[in-house]
Motif scaffolding. Structure first.
Motif, PDB file in Angstrom:
ATOM      1  N   GLY A 112       6.163  -0.076  10.324  1.00 41.18           N
ATOM      2  CA  GLY A 112       6.338   1.365  10.318  1.00 41.18           C
ATOM      3  C   GLY A 112       5.056   2.136  10.536  1.00 41.18           C
ATOM      4  N   SER A 113       3.966   1.441  10.856  1.00 44.19           N
ATOM      5  CA  SER A 113       2.655   2.073  10.966  1.00 44.19           C
ATOM      6  C   SER A 113       2.071   1.837  12.347  1.00 44.19           C
ATOM      7  N   THR A 114       1.691   2.912  13.041  1.00 42.45           N
ATOM      8  CA  THR A 114       1.071   2.784  14.354  1.00 42.45           C
ATOM      9  C   THR A 114      -0.294   2.126  14.256  1.00 42.45           C
ATOM     10  N   THR A 115      -1.055   2.473  13.226  1.00 42.74           N
ATOM     11  CA  THR A 115      -2.393   1.894  13.093  1.00 42.74           C
ATOM     12  C   THR A 115      -2.324   0.401  12.795  1.00 42.74           C
ATOM     13  N   ALA A 116      -1.331  -0.011  11.987  1.00 43.98           N
ATOM     14  CA  ALA A 116      -1.163  -1.446  11.728  1.00 43.98           C
ATOM     15  C   ALA A 116      -0.788  -2.170  13.015  1.00 43.98           C
ATOM     16  N   ASP A 117       0.087  -1.558  13.807  1.00 44.10           N
ATOM     17  CA  ASP A 117       0.502  -2.171  15.069  1.00 44.10           C
ATOM     18  C   ASP A 117      -0.681  -2.377  16.005  1.00 44.10           C
ATOM     19  N   VAL A 118      -1.489  -1.336  16.168  1.00 43.77           N
ATOM     20  CA  VAL A 118      -2.589  -1.432  17.126  1.00 43.77           C
ATOM     21  C   VAL A 118      -3.626  -2.450  16.658  1.00 43.77           C
ATOM     22  N   ALA A 119      -3.838  -2.549  15.349  1.00 41.60           N
ATOM     23  CA  ALA A 119      -4.798  -3.520  14.827  1.00 41.60           C
ATOM     24  C   ALA A 119      -4.296  -4.946  15.038  1.00 41.60           C
ATOM     25  N   VAL A 120      -3.017  -5.183  14.736  1.00 40.69           N
ATOM     26  CA  VAL A 120      -2.449  -6.533  14.867  1.00 40.69           C
ATOM     27  C   VAL A 120      -2.399  -6.956  16.327  1.00 40.69           C
ATOM     28  N   MET A 121      -1.934  -6.062  17.214  1.00 44.34           N
ATOM     29  CA  MET A 121      -1.821  -6.429  18.626  1.00 44.34           C
ATOM     30  C   MET A 121      -3.179  -6.645  19.270  1.00 44.34           C
ATOM     31  N   SER A 122      -4.170  -5.852  18.871  1.00 45.63           N
ATOM     32  CA  SER A 122      -5.503  -6.025  19.435  1.00 45.63           C
ATOM     33  C   SER A 122      -6.063  -7.396  19.078  1.00 45.63           C
ATOM     34  N   ARG A 123      -5.826  -7.824  17.834  1.00 43.01           N
ATOM     35  CA  ARG A 123      -6.327  -9.131  17.407  1.00 43.01           C
ATOM     36  C   ARG A 123      -5.530 -10.275  18.032  1.00 43.01           C
ATOM     37  N   MET A 382      -8.673   3.758  18.415  1.00 40.38           N
ATOM     38  CA  MET A 382      -8.712   2.483  17.704  1.00 40.38           C
ATOM     39  C   MET A 382      -8.628   1.302  18.669  1.00 40.38           C
ATOM     40  N   ALA A 383      -7.688   1.396  19.616  1.00 42.63           N
ATOM     41  CA  ALA A 383      -7.514   0.301  20.563  1.00 42.63           C
ATOM     42  C   ALA A 383      -8.770   0.095  21.404  1.00 42.63           C
ATOM     43  N   SER A 384      -9.397   1.186  21.824  1.00 44.64           N
ATOM     44  CA  SER A 384     -10.616   1.052  22.627  1.00 44.64           C
ATOM     45  C   SER A 384     -11.738   0.419  21.821  1.00 44.64           C
ATOM     46  N   LYS A 385     -11.803   0.732  20.523  1.00 45.42           N
ATOM     47  CA  LYS A 385     -12.820   0.120  19.659  1.00 45.42           C
ATOM     48  C   LYS A 385     -12.549  -1.379  19.486  1.00 45.42           C
ATOM     49  N   PHE A 386     -11.287  -1.729  19.222  1.00 44.33           N
ATOM     50  CA  PHE A 386     -10.943  -3.142  19.026  1.00 44.33           C
ATOM     51  C   PHE A 386     -11.187  -3.962  20.295  1.00 44.33           C
ATOM     52  N   VAL A 387     -10.828  -3.379  21.438  1.00 40.79           N
ATOM     53  CA  VAL A 387     -10.957  -4.108  22.698  1.00 40.79           C
ATOM     54  C   VAL A 387     -12.405  -4.118  23.184  1.00 40.79           C
ATOM     55  N   GLY A 388     -13.171  -3.087  22.810  1.00 43.90           N
ATOM     56  CA  GLY A 388     -14.564  -3.004  23.229  1.00 43.90           C
ATOM     57  C   GLY A 388     -14.734  -2.354  24.582  1.00 43.90           C
ATOM     58  N   VAL A 389     -14.087  -1.187  24.757  1.00 46.71           N
ATOM     59  CA  VAL A 389     -14.171  -0.460  26.023  1.00 46.71           C
ATOM     60  C   VAL A 389     -14.392   1.018  25.683  1.00 46.71           C
ATOM     61  N   PRO A 390     -15.157   1.755  26.479  1.00 41.93           N
ATOM     62  CA  PRO A 390     -15.358   3.185  26.215  1.00 41.93           C
ATOM     63  C   PRO A 390     -14.028   3.946  26.189  1.00 41.93           C
ATOM     64  N   PHE A 391     -13.943   4.914  25.296  1.00 44.28           N
ATOM     65  CA  PHE A 391     -12.713   5.694  25.148  1.00 44.28           C
ATOM     66  C   PHE A 391     -12.337   6.375  26.457  1.00 44.28           C
ATOM     67  N   SER A 392     -13.332   6.845  27.215  1.00 46.72           N
ATOM     68  CA  SER A 392     -13.049   7.555  28.463  1.00 46.72           C
ATOM     69  C   SER A 392     -12.322   6.659  29.465  1.00 46.72           C
ATOM     70  N   LYS A 393     -12.715   5.383  29.531  1.00 41.69           N
ATOM     71  CA  LYS A 393     -12.048   4.456  30.464  1.00 41.69           C
ATOM     72  C   LYS A 393     -10.628   4.141  29.997  1.00 41.69           C
ATOM     73  N   ALA A 394     -10.449   3.953  28.683  1.00 42.29           N
ATOM     74  CA  ALA A 394      -9.103   3.716  28.154  1.00 42.29           C
ATOM     75  C   ALA A 394      -8.207   4.921  28.407  1.00 42.29           C
ATOM     76  N   LEU A 395      -8.785   6.122  28.306  1.00 40.68           N
ATOM     77  CA  LEU A 395      -8.022   7.342  28.538  1.00 40.68           C
ATOM     78  C   LEU A 395      -7.562   7.431  29.987  1.00 40.68           C
ATOM     79  N   ARG A 396      -8.430   7.114  30.930  1.00 45.95           N
ATOM     80  CA  ARG A 396      -8.047   7.155  32.344  1.00 45.95           C
ATOM     81  C   ARG A 396      -6.929   6.154  32.639  1.00 45.95           C
ATOM     82  N   ALA A 397      -6.991   4.994  31.991  1.00 46.42           N
ATOM     83  CA  ALA A 397      -5.939   3.995  32.199  1.00 46.42           C
ATOM     84  C   ALA A 397      -4.613   4.438  31.585  1.00 46.42           C
ATOM     85  N   ALA A 398      -4.667   5.277  30.533  1.00 51.14           N
ATOM     86  CA  ALA A 398      -3.451   5.711  29.841  1.00 51.14           C
ATOM     87  C   ALA A 398      -2.781   6.907  30.514  1.00 51.14           C
TER      88      ALA A 398
END
Length: 446
Positions: A112-123, A382-398
């Motif tokens: 039920g938590s978006t932050t839990a989902d992003v942490a688990v999937m990133s790992r 959060m996802a960009s931090k876990f994956v290790g990519v700049p937020f700006s690049k993750a934003l362009r991909a999204a």
């Protein structure tokens, strides 16, 4: 000092401290205290409103859902869910990106938590996707987008907060959130198939492999059945459902799948409590801020502005609210946004004669969208931090993925009968239906 000027100063203080990096609850309280000093509201009344915000039995569901997600991730049972997702869709074009979406659709119904989902999937899936050649920016974008499904499907923590604060049926929100949640999930899969990276093509899993993966994940997959089955049959409330799910994991899942994890359970309890403390203090601060907003008639002013444009047209009202919540959701997390603006939402719900569950699902979907939009975009950050990519690049991909959310939100606004069909037939009372005087069936509002 005039109320509009006080509201402007409160908002300025909140935004000023927020951009300085001050945590959201303290930025909110800075604005509240400024408003109290410039009006005849006592500080004691403000403190009381902070405690009133967290004094709700329904909010007790949140720590148990967080604990479910923490136990599931730390006990390594998520690997079984990942294997099931891989056997189901790993052979489709897009490979692991398809697995990310299906995995999120399964895991969202447990945490039920978006932050839990992003942490688990990133790992669990971030590294395998890198090895198969997916760009880090796309990995962060698809993981963040898929994690927003948790805000809609049961047991959504966002829906629990909305129902508790807005006096709307939580079970009704759970049921109504399934259609837009599935729309986002399948929409992301379609996007990955036609526009995403091809990925490494895998052979289609045999029926025997699919059955084996399903049996391997059967015990964890019982959690959504327990949660929804108990709530829908009326055996227990959402809070009690969270307790039962935790008991199921500790008494059945962990002994059967990872007996050695028992010694780490106290740590999981402590961590879930720590994680819960963060939204809890934000809920209290947001409740005080929302009360000040209502006290200064800010909600009425905004409601009058919206009704002057929309008249009594419910669709236009909701579109304007979506626009407002999209902008606000870019800066504030869903929980404080809901609490602060609930007086405004209630006013417009009554003015437009809109079903409370329908309005709730529209706004929850909008706030889920705000989790991947700039400049804040919590789960994308959060996802960009876990994956290790700049937020700006993750934003362009999204950015292209935004189409999936905009289509879903628009559909949710203009087709309420489809969205409310499930709660109307499963829990009629949750959407305002009442038993027919004739003794058979229900009478439901249009």
């Amino acid at each position: 000092m005039s109320p509009p000027l006080v509201l402007a100063l409160m908002s300025f203080c909140f935004l000023f401290f927020g951009y300085l990096g001050v945590p959201v609850p303290f930025s909110l309280m800075a604005g509240v205290f400024v408003g109290a000093l410039l009006t005849d509201v006592s500080l004691a009344a403000i403190i009381q409103k902070i405690f009133d915000g967290v004094d709700s039995e329904a909010l007790l569901a949140i720590p148990f859902f967080l604990l479910v997600g923490e136990l599931m991730s730390s006990a390594n049972v998520v690997v079984r869910i990942a294997n099931l997702s891989l056997s189901l869709v790993g052979h489709i074009r897009g490979g692991l990106s398809q697995v990310v979406v299906v995995f999120s659709m399964f895991f969202s119904e447990m945490s039920g938590s978006t932050t839990a989902d992003v942490a688990v999937m990133s790992r669990a899936l971030g590294t395998p996707m890198r090895r198969e050649g997916y760009s880090p920016a796309f990995i962060a974008a698809i993981i963040a987008s898929a994690s927003t499904i948790a805000a809609l499907v049961p047991p959504s923590i966002t829906a629990v907060v909305y129902g508790a604060v807005g006096n709307v049926s939580i079970a009704g929100l759970f049921m109504a959130g399934i259609v837009p949640g599935l729309m986002i999930g399948f929409g992301l899969m379609i996007y990955c198939y036609f526009f995403g990276p091809i990925g490494a093509r895998k052979p289609r899993a045999s029926m025997r492999q699919v059955m084996f993966a399903t049996g391997d994940a059967a015990l964890p997959l019982m959690i959504p059945v327990i949660l929804l089955g108990g709530i829908l049959t009326g055996w227990f409330t959402p809070t009690e459902a969270g307790v039962v799910a935790v008991i199921w994991i500790i008494a059945v899942v962990i002994p059967a799948l990872n007996r050695g994890h028992f010694r780490k359970i106290p740590y999981d309890f402590c961590l879930a409590g720590l994680i819960f403390s963060l939204p809890l203090i934000t809920i209290g601060a947001a409740n005080a801020f929302g009360w000040m907003l209502a006290y200064l008639r800010g909600a009425i002013v905004i409601a009058d502005w919206i009704t002057s444009i929309a008249g009594s047209d419910p669709q236009i009202m909701m579109l304007l609210l979506v626009l407002l919540f999209t902008v606000i959701g870019d800066f504030i997390e869903p929980v404080p946004t809901i609490i602060i603006f609930m007086p405004l939402v209630n006013t417009l719900t009554q003015a437009g004669d809109i079903n409370g569950v329908h309005m709730g699902v529209v706004l929850i979907a909008t706030l889920a969208f705000g989790l991947i939009t700039p400049p804040y975009g919590l789960v994308l950050l959060m996802a960009s931090k876990f994956v290790g990519v700049p937020f700006s690049k993750a934003l362009r991909a999204a950015l292209p993925i935004y189409v999936v959310f905009l289509v879903t939100i628009t559909f949710t606004i203009y087709f309420p009968k489809v969205v409310l069909w499930l709660p109307k037939h499963v829990i009629p009372e949750s959407v305002g239906c009442f038993k027919s005087p004739a003794g058979t069936g229900y009478i439901c509002p249009n």
